[in-house]
Design a protein around this motif. Sequence first.
Motif, PDB file in Angstrom:
ATOM      1  N   SER A  21      -5.720 -14.959 -12.036  1.00 34.41           N
ATOM      2  CA  SER A  21      -5.483 -14.464 -10.480  1.00 34.41           C
ATOM      3  C   SER A  21      -6.795 -14.048  -9.992  1.00 34.41           C
ATOM      4  CB  SER A  21      -4.393 -13.588 -10.925  1.00 34.41           C
ATOM      5  OG  SER A  21      -3.196 -13.786 -11.463  1.00 34.41           O
ATOM      6  N   TYR A  22      -7.505 -13.514 -10.610  1.00 35.78           N
ATOM      7  CA  TYR A  22      -8.684 -12.790 -10.083  1.00 35.78           C
ATOM      8  C   TYR A  22      -9.675 -13.564  -9.592  1.00 35.78           C
ATOM      9  CZ  TYR A  22     -13.127 -10.116  -9.745  1.00 35.78           C
ATOM     10  OH  TYR A  22     -14.026  -9.377  -9.115  1.00 35.78           O
ATOM     11  N   LEU A  23      -9.778 -15.106 -10.219  1.00 34.64           N
ATOM     12  CA  LEU A  23     -10.568 -15.900  -9.732  1.00 34.64           C
ATOM     13  C   LEU A  23     -10.017 -16.809  -8.615  1.00 34.64           C
ATOM     14  CD1 LEU A  23     -12.016 -17.331 -13.161  1.00 34.64           C
ATOM     15  CD2 LEU A  23     -13.162 -15.835 -11.216  1.00 34.64           C
ATOM     16  N   ARG A  24      -8.870 -16.463  -8.317  1.00 33.78           N
ATOM     17  CA  ARG A  24      -8.068 -17.372  -7.179  1.00 33.78           C
ATOM     18  C   ARG A  24      -8.105 -18.771  -7.236  1.00 33.78           C
ATOM     19  NH1 ARG A  24      -5.672 -13.234  -5.127  1.00 33.78           N
ATOM     20  NH2 ARG A  24      -6.858 -11.833  -3.963  1.00 33.78           N
ATOM     21  N   ASN A  26      -5.888 -21.286  -7.110  1.00 32.38           N
ATOM     22  CA  ASN A  26      -4.906 -21.581  -6.542  1.00 32.38           C
ATOM     23  C   ASN A  26      -3.399 -20.810  -6.791  1.00 32.38           C
ATOM     24  OD1 ASN A  26      -5.911 -23.915  -5.450  1.00 32.38           O
ATOM     25  ND2 ASN A  26      -5.824 -25.163  -7.741  1.00 32.38           N
ATOM     26  N   VAL A  27      -3.947 -19.547  -6.886  1.00 32.99           N
ATOM     27  CA  VAL A  27      -2.684 -18.503  -6.937  1.00 32.99           C
ATOM     28  C   VAL A  27      -2.778 -17.375  -5.900  1.00 32.99           C
ATOM     29  CG1 VAL A  27      -1.925 -16.721  -8.782  1.00 32.99           C
ATOM     30  CG2 VAL A  27      -3.143 -18.503  -9.663  1.00 32.99           C
ATOM     31  N   THR A  28      -1.631 -17.377  -5.338  1.00 32.51           N
ATOM     32  CA  THR A  28      -1.517 -16.264  -4.314  1.00 32.51           C
ATOM     33  C   THR A  28      -1.308 -14.998  -5.245  1.00 32.51           C
ATOM     34  OG1 THR A  28       0.871 -16.666  -4.202  1.00 32.51           O
ATOM     35  CG2 THR A  28      -0.384 -18.007  -2.995  1.00 32.51           C
ATOM     36  N   ASP A  29      -1.634 -13.847  -4.069  1.00 31.71           N
ATOM     37  CA  ASP A  29      -1.281 -12.552  -4.657  1.00 31.71           C
ATOM     38  C   ASP A  29       0.350 -12.284  -5.160  1.00 31.71           C
ATOM     39  OD1 ASP A  29      -3.863 -11.869  -4.264  1.00 31.71           O
ATOM     40  OD2 ASP A  29      -3.339 -10.675  -2.444  1.00 31.71           O
ATOM     41  N   LEU A  30       1.201 -13.003  -4.303  1.00 35.79           N
ATOM     42  CA  LEU A  30       2.634 -12.800  -4.856  1.00 35.79           C
ATOM     43  C   LEU A  30       2.829 -13.690  -5.987  1.00 35.79           C
ATOM     44  CD1 LEU A  30       5.403 -11.665  -3.925  1.00 35.79           C
ATOM     45  CD2 LEU A  30       5.824 -13.724  -2.562  1.00 35.79           C
ATOM     46  N   LYS A  31       2.269 -14.777  -6.205  1.00 36.46           N
ATOM     47  CA  LYS A  31       2.721 -15.517  -7.341  1.00 36.46           C
ATOM     48  C   LYS A  31       1.966 -14.864  -8.626  1.00 36.46           C
ATOM     49  CE  LYS A  31       2.235 -19.974  -9.489  1.00 36.46           C
ATOM     50  NZ  LYS A  31       1.936 -21.343  -9.374  1.00 36.46           N
ATOM     51  N   ALA A  32       0.794 -14.333  -8.276  1.00 35.03           N
ATOM     52  CA  ALA A  32       0.236 -13.668  -9.390  1.00 35.03           C
ATOM     53  C   ALA A  32       0.610 -12.218  -9.968  1.00 35.03           C
ATOM     54  CB  ALA A  32      -1.415 -13.157  -9.054  1.00 35.03           C
ATOM     55  N   TYR A  33       1.412 -11.635  -8.963  1.00 33.81           N
ATOM     56  CA  TYR A  33       2.105 -10.423  -9.045  1.00 33.81           C
ATOM     57  C   TYR A  33       3.297 -10.579  -9.906  1.00 33.81           C
ATOM     58  CZ  TYR A  33       5.205  -6.423  -7.937  1.00 33.81           C
ATOM     59  OH  TYR A  33       6.203  -5.422  -7.947  1.00 33.81           O
ATOM     60  N   TYR A  57      -4.200  -4.379 -12.885  1.00 33.51           N
ATOM     61  CA  TYR A  57      -4.295  -5.687 -11.799  1.00 33.51           C
ATOM     62  C   TYR A  57      -3.098  -5.827 -11.117  1.00 33.51           C
ATOM     63  CZ  TYR A  57      -5.599  -9.737  -9.574  1.00 33.51           C
ATOM     64  OH  TYR A  57      -6.094 -10.826  -8.606  1.00 33.51           O
ATOM     65  N   HIS A  58      -1.946  -5.580 -11.813  1.00 35.32           N
ATOM     66  CA  HIS A  58      -0.580  -5.440 -11.250  1.00 35.32           C
ATOM     67  C   HIS A  58      -0.495  -4.325 -10.147  1.00 35.32           C
ATOM     68  CE1 HIS A  58       3.674  -4.612 -10.982  1.00 35.32           C
ATOM     69  NE2 HIS A  58       3.776  -5.831 -11.288  1.00 35.32           N
ATOM     70  N   ALA A  59      -1.115  -3.250 -10.495  1.00 30.53           N
ATOM     71  CA  ALA A  59      -1.097  -2.297  -9.413  1.00 30.53           C
ATOM     72  C   ALA A  59      -1.988  -2.755  -8.025  1.00 30.53           C
ATOM     73  CB  ALA A  59      -1.653  -0.865 -10.177  1.00 30.53           C
ATOM     74  N   GLU A  60      -3.002  -3.260  -8.456  1.00 29.38           N
ATOM     75  CA  GLU A  60      -3.955  -3.635  -7.489  1.00 29.38           C
ATOM     76  C   GLU A  60      -3.275  -4.892  -6.518  1.00 29.38           C
ATOM     77  OE1 GLU A  60      -7.943  -6.464  -6.505  1.00 29.38           O
ATOM     78  OE2 GLU A  60      -7.811  -5.410  -8.395  1.00 29.38           O
ATOM     79  N   LEU A  61      -2.376  -5.798  -7.017  1.00 33.02           N
ATOM     80  CA  LEU A  61      -1.745  -6.630  -6.287  1.00 33.02           C
ATOM     81  C   LEU A  61      -0.557  -6.199  -5.491  1.00 33.02           C
ATOM     82  CD1 LEU A  61      -1.680  -9.374  -9.087  1.00 33.02           C
ATOM     83  CD2 LEU A  61      -2.899  -9.676  -6.799  1.00 33.02           C
ATOM     84  N   LYS A  66       1.938  -4.381  -0.535  1.00 27.68           N
ATOM     85  CA  LYS A  66       2.397  -3.030   0.110  1.00 27.68           C
ATOM     86  C   LYS A  66       3.706  -2.644  -0.823  1.00 27.68           C
ATOM     87  CE  LYS A  66      -0.248  -3.449   3.875  1.00 27.68           C
ATOM     88  NZ  LYS A  66      -1.474  -3.233   3.268  1.00 27.68           N
ATOM     89  N   LYS A  67       3.723  -2.866  -1.980  1.00 32.97           N
ATOM     90  CA  LYS A  67       4.701  -2.478  -2.859  1.00 32.97           C
ATOM     91  C   LYS A  67       4.268  -1.021  -3.523  1.00 32.97           C
ATOM     92  CE  LYS A  67       6.150  -7.277  -3.824  1.00 32.97           C
ATOM     93  NZ  LYS A  67       7.805  -7.131  -3.707  1.00 32.97           N
ATOM     94  N   SER A  68       4.342  -0.029  -2.679  1.00 29.43           N
ATOM     95  CA  SER A  68       3.631   1.327  -3.009  1.00 29.43           C
ATOM     96  C   SER A  68       4.273   1.875  -4.499  1.00 29.43           C
ATOM     97  CB  SER A  68       3.762   2.240  -2.273  1.00 29.43           C
ATOM     98  OG  SER A  68       4.890   2.621  -1.743  1.00 29.43           O
ATOM     99  N   ALA A  69       5.613   1.908  -4.618  1.00 33.75           N
ATOM    100  CA  ALA A  69       6.085   2.266  -5.895  1.00 33.75           C
ATOM    101  C   ALA A  69       5.718   1.392  -7.240  1.00 33.75           C
ATOM    102  CB  ALA A  69       7.871   2.233  -5.686  1.00 33.75           C
TER     103      ALA A  69
END
Length: 105
Positions: A21-24, A26-33, A57-61, A66-69
Amino acid sequence: MARGSSPWAVGNFLECTCRRSYLRLNVTDLKAYRTLETGLKRFPDAPPFARARALIYHAELAARLKKSAAASRSLATVQSLILSDKERMELADEIAETSALVNDM
């Protein structure tokens, strides 16, 4: 721990997911999350250090999405993990950077 999984395999799964996920690759933020969320639920007994890195990394994603909780929960879980002083020091910069990102939401 999931049947047929060793602590090494669980940690490796979470670590590889974070790296990919970090290296991107072919993974979008949502898919990585979603992948990290699945891995964290599937392997609740993962080694604490591997789990901490995945949660950071889950918290960063979550913050990017915009998933603050979810971001706050992940960081709180990291703080509750039993880690050695050395492990905490190794993660300190990542935790601080991610905490700042979440606090700026």
